[in-house]
Design a protein around this motif. Structure first.
Motif, PDB file in Angstrom:
ATOM      1  N   ILE A 241      31.904  -0.557   3.559  1.00  0.00           N
ATOM      2  CA  ILE A 241      30.881   0.421   3.191  1.00  0.00           C
ATOM      3  C   ILE A 241      29.872  -0.190   2.230  1.00  0.00           C
ATOM      4  O   ILE A 241      28.657  -0.006   2.374  1.00  0.00           O
ATOM      5  CB  ILE A 241      31.536   1.674   2.576  1.00  0.00           C
ATOM      6  N   LEU A 242      30.359  -0.935   1.235  1.00  0.00           N
ATOM      7  CA  LEU A 242      29.456  -1.542   0.251  1.00  0.00           C
ATOM      8  C   LEU A 242      28.508  -2.537   0.906  1.00  0.00           C
ATOM      9  O   LEU A 242      27.309  -2.583   0.573  1.00  0.00           O
ATOM     10  CB  LEU A 242      30.267  -2.233  -0.858  1.00  0.00           C
ATOM     11  N   ILE A 243      29.020  -3.354   1.823  1.00  0.00           N
ATOM     12  CA  ILE A 243      28.161  -4.320   2.519  1.00  0.00           C
ATOM     13  C   ILE A 243      27.035  -3.594   3.245  1.00  0.00           C
ATOM     14  O   ILE A 243      25.854  -3.958   3.128  1.00  0.00           O
ATOM     15  CB  ILE A 243      28.994  -5.148   3.524  1.00  0.00           C
ATOM     16  N   LEU A 244      27.397  -2.557   3.973  1.00  0.00           N
ATOM     17  CA  LEU A 244      26.417  -1.804   4.759  1.00  0.00           C
ATOM     18  C   LEU A 244      25.442  -1.051   3.857  1.00  0.00           C
ATOM     19  O   LEU A 244      24.233  -1.016   4.125  1.00  0.00           O
ATOM     20  CB  LEU A 244      27.164  -0.838   5.672  1.00  0.00           C
ATOM     21  N   ASP A 245      25.952  -0.464   2.788  1.00  0.00           N
ATOM     22  CA  ASP A 245      25.108   0.279   1.848  1.00  0.00           C
ATOM     23  C   ASP A 245      24.062  -0.642   1.218  1.00  0.00           C
ATOM     24  O   ASP A 245      22.884  -0.282   1.094  1.00  0.00           O
ATOM     25  CB  ASP A 245      25.996   0.909   0.766  1.00  0.00           C
ATOM     26  N   ARG A 246      24.471  -1.828   0.821  1.00  0.00           N
ATOM     27  CA  ARG A 246      23.544  -2.768   0.176  1.00  0.00           C
ATOM     28  C   ARG A 246      22.471  -3.243   1.156  1.00  0.00           C
ATOM     29  O   ARG A 246      21.308  -3.390   0.785  1.00  0.00           O
ATOM     30  CB  ARG A 246      24.346  -3.956  -0.376  1.00  0.00           C
ATOM     31  N   GLU A 251      16.647  -2.578   3.273  1.00  0.00           N
ATOM     32  CA  GLU A 251      15.782  -2.094   4.350  1.00  0.00           C
ATOM     33  C   GLU A 251      14.887  -0.948   3.903  1.00  0.00           C
ATOM     34  O   GLU A 251      13.834  -0.720   4.478  1.00  0.00           O
ATOM     35  CB  GLU A 251      16.652  -1.604   5.508  1.00  0.00           C
ATOM     36  N   SER A 252      15.334  -0.201   2.896  1.00  0.00           N
ATOM     37  CA  SER A 252      14.698   1.070   2.566  1.00  0.00           C
ATOM     38  C   SER A 252      13.817   1.034   1.324  1.00  0.00           C
ATOM     39  O   SER A 252      13.487   2.082   0.779  1.00  0.00           O
ATOM     40  CB  SER A 252      15.786   2.148   2.407  1.00  0.00           C
ATOM     41  N   GLY A 253      13.440  -0.160   0.871  1.00  0.00           N
ATOM     42  CA  GLY A 253      12.498  -0.240  -0.240  1.00  0.00           C
ATOM     43  C   GLY A 253      13.149  -0.444  -1.599  1.00  0.00           C
ATOM     44  O   GLY A 253      14.254  -0.973  -1.698  1.00  0.00           O
ATOM     45  N   PRO A 254      12.498   0.005  -2.664  1.00  0.00           N
ATOM     46  CA  PRO A 254      12.963  -0.291  -4.019  1.00  0.00           C
ATOM     47  C   PRO A 254      14.128   0.558  -4.510  1.00  0.00           C
ATOM     48  O   PRO A 254      14.686   0.288  -5.565  1.00  0.00           O
ATOM     49  CB  PRO A 254      11.712  -0.014  -4.872  1.00  0.00           C
ATOM     50  N   HIS A 255      14.504   1.588  -3.749  1.00  0.00           N
ATOM     51  CA  HIS A 255      15.566   2.475  -4.225  1.00  0.00           C
ATOM     52  C   HIS A 255      16.906   1.742  -4.271  1.00  0.00           C
ATOM     53  O   HIS A 255      17.231   0.957  -3.376  1.00  0.00           O
ATOM     54  CB  HIS A 255      15.671   3.705  -3.325  1.00  0.00           C
ATOM     55  N   PRO A 256      17.726   2.007  -5.290  1.00  0.00           N
ATOM     56  CA  PRO A 256      19.015   1.312  -5.414  1.00  0.00           C
ATOM     57  C   PRO A 256      20.004   1.753  -4.343  1.00  0.00           C
ATOM     58  O   PRO A 256      19.876   2.834  -3.758  1.00  0.00           O
ATOM     59  CB  PRO A 256      19.505   1.722  -6.809  1.00  0.00           C
ATOM     60  N   SER A 257      20.999   0.920  -4.082  1.00  0.00           N
ATOM     61  CA  SER A 257      22.062   1.293  -3.155  1.00  0.00           C
ATOM     62  C   SER A 257      22.854   2.455  -3.746  1.00  0.00           C
ATOM     63  O   SER A 257      22.929   2.616  -4.972  1.00  0.00           O
ATOM     64  CB  SER A 257      22.994   0.101  -2.889  1.00  0.00           C
ATOM     65  N   HIS A 305      18.053  -7.575  -5.458  1.00  0.00           N
ATOM     66  CA  HIS A 305      17.317  -6.327  -5.255  1.00  0.00           C
ATOM     67  C   HIS A 305      17.170  -5.568  -6.568  1.00  0.00           C
ATOM     68  O   HIS A 305      16.095  -5.033  -6.880  1.00  0.00           O
ATOM     69  CB  HIS A 305      18.058  -5.474  -4.223  1.00  0.00           C
ATOM     70  N   THR A 306      18.240  -5.540  -7.368  1.00  0.00           N
ATOM     71  CA  THR A 306      18.208  -4.859  -8.668  1.00  0.00           C
ATOM     72  C   THR A 306      17.226  -5.536  -9.609  1.00  0.00           C
ATOM     73  O   THR A 306      16.405  -4.881 -10.262  1.00  0.00           O
ATOM     74  CB  THR A 306      19.612  -4.864  -9.306  1.00  0.00           C
ATOM     75  N   THR A 307      17.304  -6.858  -9.683  1.00  0.00           N
ATOM     76  CA  THR A 307      16.443  -7.610 -10.599  1.00  0.00           C
ATOM     77  C   THR A 307      14.973  -7.450 -10.239  1.00  0.00           C
ATOM     78  O   THR A 307      14.123  -7.287 -11.128  1.00  0.00           O
ATOM     79  CB  THR A 307      16.823  -9.106 -10.573  1.00  0.00           C
ATOM     80  N   LEU A 308      14.663  -7.476  -8.955  1.00  0.00           N
ATOM     81  CA  LEU A 308      13.264  -7.408  -8.529  1.00  0.00           C
ATOM     82  C   LEU A 308      12.668  -6.009  -8.689  1.00  0.00           C
ATOM     83  O   LEU A 308      11.457  -5.872  -8.876  1.00  0.00           O
ATOM     84  CB  LEU A 308      13.136  -7.835  -7.061  1.00  0.00           C
ATOM     85  N   ASN A 309      13.514  -4.983  -8.624  1.00  0.00           N
ATOM     86  CA  ASN A 309      13.004  -3.616  -8.653  1.00  0.00           C
ATOM     87  C   ASN A 309      13.294  -2.865  -9.942  1.00  0.00           C
ATOM     88  O   ASN A 309      12.986  -1.683 -10.054  1.00  0.00           O
ATOM     89  CB  ASN A 309      13.586  -2.825  -7.474  1.00  0.00           C
TER      90      ASN A 309
END
Length: 481
Positions: A241-246, A251-257, A305-309
């Motif tokens: 689940i975590l792999i897919l969520d991340r 894919e979905s922009g700046p929003h966090p997993s 993703h976290t660092t960039l956003n």
């Protein structure tokens, strides 16, 4: 070749071979002749005879709205009608051949132990898992455009979604149903069904939570696990689940997993089970090791993703943390390249996630304003590294587009399509900004051609091509024709 990897055999020839009276090897999902001729291969599903056994309720979604009581048995019988062209053994072979190599959703020994000889003996969650397996291994038609007259492919997807929703309404849940949700979400990701994938991963997270919060809803009391097996099943299910969520978050922009706030807790719990890669005698090709590598790569992807956003007006981009994560990514990339050896790198999902993370890091690093705390050549290093990664991706893809190597779609992770799309999008932007046009145009042509080819299996590639076209000028489009 083991029985787990053998091709499925249909009972009758495919429609094309039957019409043209050609010899058909009846392989599923595509026969050998159609594959060689690059033609769409379809099999006609058997019709239920009115003179035969009394049929279960119609497999169409409308049965859910029929009058009278609706029970788990009704749902199970309806799903079985959808599965009738295949046997339980067929679904096992389909999973081993076309899903497990790139995303081991369920343990093969555990799946085999739960599959009965006939569908009538199977519990509801088993038939639902098998339906989800057949959905993900189904080859899409040449076009999905007409929503008013959906294809059998789209109808099967909607039916599977409806079946999962029905188990939820009936108050039924289990590990196998959560794994069915994972398979359906993978289907949505692979074929570009957004925002469906974004919504589905949220429902999957809640369903996995519910296994602990509402254990009484378990649909498989006859297959209850001991404490050790249940703990392992829980850990591996959350890992998937975590792999897919991340990935969906990227894919979905700046929003966090969705699971980011619980990442550290999950990491501490998952680490003892999913980190056998550190053992010297561990088989690096085993499902647990491949899943562990996917998890490690997805963790670093999420960190990038976290660092960039995360920068705000008060907090600038943490370049030092970005550099540290990139170094870790490069180390993991080196390890994965060694483990793959002479194999085809595009088939390694973990390596694909590493390359996505590096593309995002170098793309943004090449645009970072110069701060006193970092050296002035940071942008230059990032730009050079970006060009290197783009060249590596293009050269790897090129071998599969010019016929030097054939693509085995059963082994190709759908995550690769986003990697190729991202590389093509960056090159397109560089062309618009006036970079070396001849070399960049060649790379763009190769990447777009790869997406066109892969679109025969993963329809999400067509979505990416449309996005690229929206950002490409007519002049560039004409140049790459």
């Amino acid at each position: 070749m083991s029985t787990e990897r053998r091709a499925l055999i249909a009972k009758k020839a495919c429609t094309r071979c039957s019409t043209q009276k050609k010899r058909c090897d009846k392989a599923i999902p595509d026969c050998g002749l159609c594959t060689r001729l690059r033609q769409t291969c379809k099999y006609e599903l058997p019709r239920v005879s009115s003179s035969g056994p009394t049929p279960s309720p119609s497999p169409r979604p409308v049965i859910f709205l029929s009058s009278g009581a609706f029970t788990p048995s009704h749902l199970k019988n309806a799903i079985i009608q959808k599965l009738r062209p295949f046997t339980p053994e067929d679904t096992l072979s389909a999973y081993c051949r076309a899903i497990e190599p790139w995303f081991p959703v369920v343990s093969i020994p555990r799946l085999r132990s739960r599959l009965p000889l006939t569908w009538d003996e199977a519990p509801l969650d088993v038939v639902l898992l098998c339906l989800s397996i057949m959905l993900l291994t189904t080859t899409p038609p040449s076009s999905l455009e007409d929503d008013n007259d959906p294809s059998e492919f789209k109808s099967l997807y909607l039916y599977t979604k409806s079946s999962i929703a029905s188990t939820e309404g009936l108050g039924i849940n289990s590990f196998l149903i959560v794994q069915s949700r994972i398979l359906v979400t993978l289907f949505e990701v692979a074929h570009g069904f957004y925002p469906a994938a974004y919504i589905s991963i949220g429902a999957t997270v809640r369903a996995a939570d519910a296994l602990e919060i509402h254990p009484g809803a378990d649909a498989s009391p006859s297959h209850s696990l001991d404490d050790g097996a249940k703990r392992e099943e829980t850990v591996l299910t959350w890992c998937r689940i975590l792999i897919l969520d991340r990935y969906i978050a990227i894919e979905s922009g700046p929003h966090p997993s969705l699971t980011r706030s619980r990442s550290q807790i999950f990491h501490d719990v998952l680490k003892p089970t999913i980190c056998p890669t550190h053992l010297h005698d561990q088989d690096r090709t085993s499902p647990i090791c491949r899943l562990a590598r996917l998890f490690e790569a997805s963790s670093l992807l999420d960190k990038i993703h976290t660092t960039l956003n995360s920068p705000t007006a008060e907090h600038a981009l943490n370049v030092e943390e970005l550099i540290l994560t990139v170094q870790t990514l490069i180390n993991l990339q080196t390890i994965l390249n060694e483990e793959i050896g002479d194999g085809i790198h595009l088939y390694a999902g973990g390596l694909g996630l590493c390359n996505i993370a590096l593309l995002l890091a170098f793309e943004n690093g090449s645009k970072v304003p110069i701060f006193p705390s970092i050296t002035e050549n940071c942008n230059s290093i990032a730009t050079t590294s970006l060009i290197s990664v783009l060249s590596t991706i293009t050269s790897t893809v090129e071998l599969l587009t010019v016929g030097t190597q054939s693509i085995d779609f059963n082994l190709l992770p759908p995550f690769v399509t986003f990697l190729v799309y991202k590389a093509a999008a960056i090159i397109t932007e560089r062309l618009l900004m006036g970079s070396d046009s001849n070399e960049e145009l060649k790379k763009l042509r190769i990447l777009r051609n790869f997406l066109r080819i892969v679109g025969e299996r993963w329809v999400g590639s067509e979505r990416y091509l449309k996005l690229l076209n929206e950002d490409t000028t007519p002049r560039i489009l004409k140049a790459i024709e």
